[in-house]
Design a protein around this motif. Structure first.
Motif, short mmCIF file in Angstrom:
data_model
loop_
_atom_site.label_atom_id
_atom_site.label_comp_id
_atom_site.label_asym_id
_atom_site.label_seq_id
_atom_site.Cartn_x
_atom_site.Cartn_y
_atom_site.Cartn_z
N PRO A 105 0.82 -1.22 0.00
CA PRO A 105 0.00 0.00 0.00
C PRO A 105 0.85 1.27 0.00
N ALA A 106 0.26 2.38 -0.40
CA ALA A 106 0.94 3.66 -0.40
C ALA A 106 1.45 3.97 1.00
N GLY A 107 2.63 4.53 1.10
CA GLY A 107 3.18 4.89 2.40
C GLY A 107 4.02 3.79 3.02
N PHE A 108 3.96 2.59 2.44
CA PHE A 108 4.79 1.49 2.94
C PHE A 108 6.11 1.50 2.19
#
Ligand code: ZN
Ligand code: ZN
Length: 125
Positions: A105-108
């Motif tokens: 996911p985004a931000g990982f």
């Protein structure tokens, strides 16, 4: 022979075996191959030497679920393994998989990964 000299010879023999094999080996397989150079070698020494080589960062442990740990030299660079479900041989795979970062996911942020492919090797298909 002095203990130190003997330890060095045993270590060099085990390192030589791991250097010439292009796939991870079980301690038993290392013993069989290293006995050609050091006929007095025993399995306890193989385990002890592998532990030392791991602590020194010269050897890596390859863990495949349900399988005894195998060992390979640490300087091989990034690669993965193929495990045969029938004969349980383990082979090195040279390439990696593209686009793994798209899975998270985004931000990982992905720092590393391990991939083992399972199936049947050429001799078992
Ligand atoms: Zn096989
Ligand atoms: Zn990879």
């Amino acid at each position: 022979m002095a203990i130190e000299q003997r330890t060095t010879r045993q270590k060099e023999a085990i390192k030589a075996v791991l250097a010439e094999q292009e796939h991870p080996l079980l301690p038993d397989e290392i013993l069989t191959l290293a006995l050609r150079g050091v006929p007095s070698l025993g399995i306890a020494t193989v385990y002890r030497t592998l532990k030392t080589l791991q602590e020194e960062g010269q050897v890596c442990c390859v863990e495949i679920p349900g399988q005894a740990p195998r060992y390979e030299r640490a300087d091989k660079g990034h690669h993965h393994h193929f495990h045969c479900r029938k004969c349980h041989a383990v082979f090195d795979l040279e390439k990696c998989v593209e686009g793994l970062k798209k899975l998270v996911p985004a931000g990982f942020r992905v720092t590393d990964h391990e991939i083992t492919l399972h199936g049947l090797c050429k001799s078992c298909t």
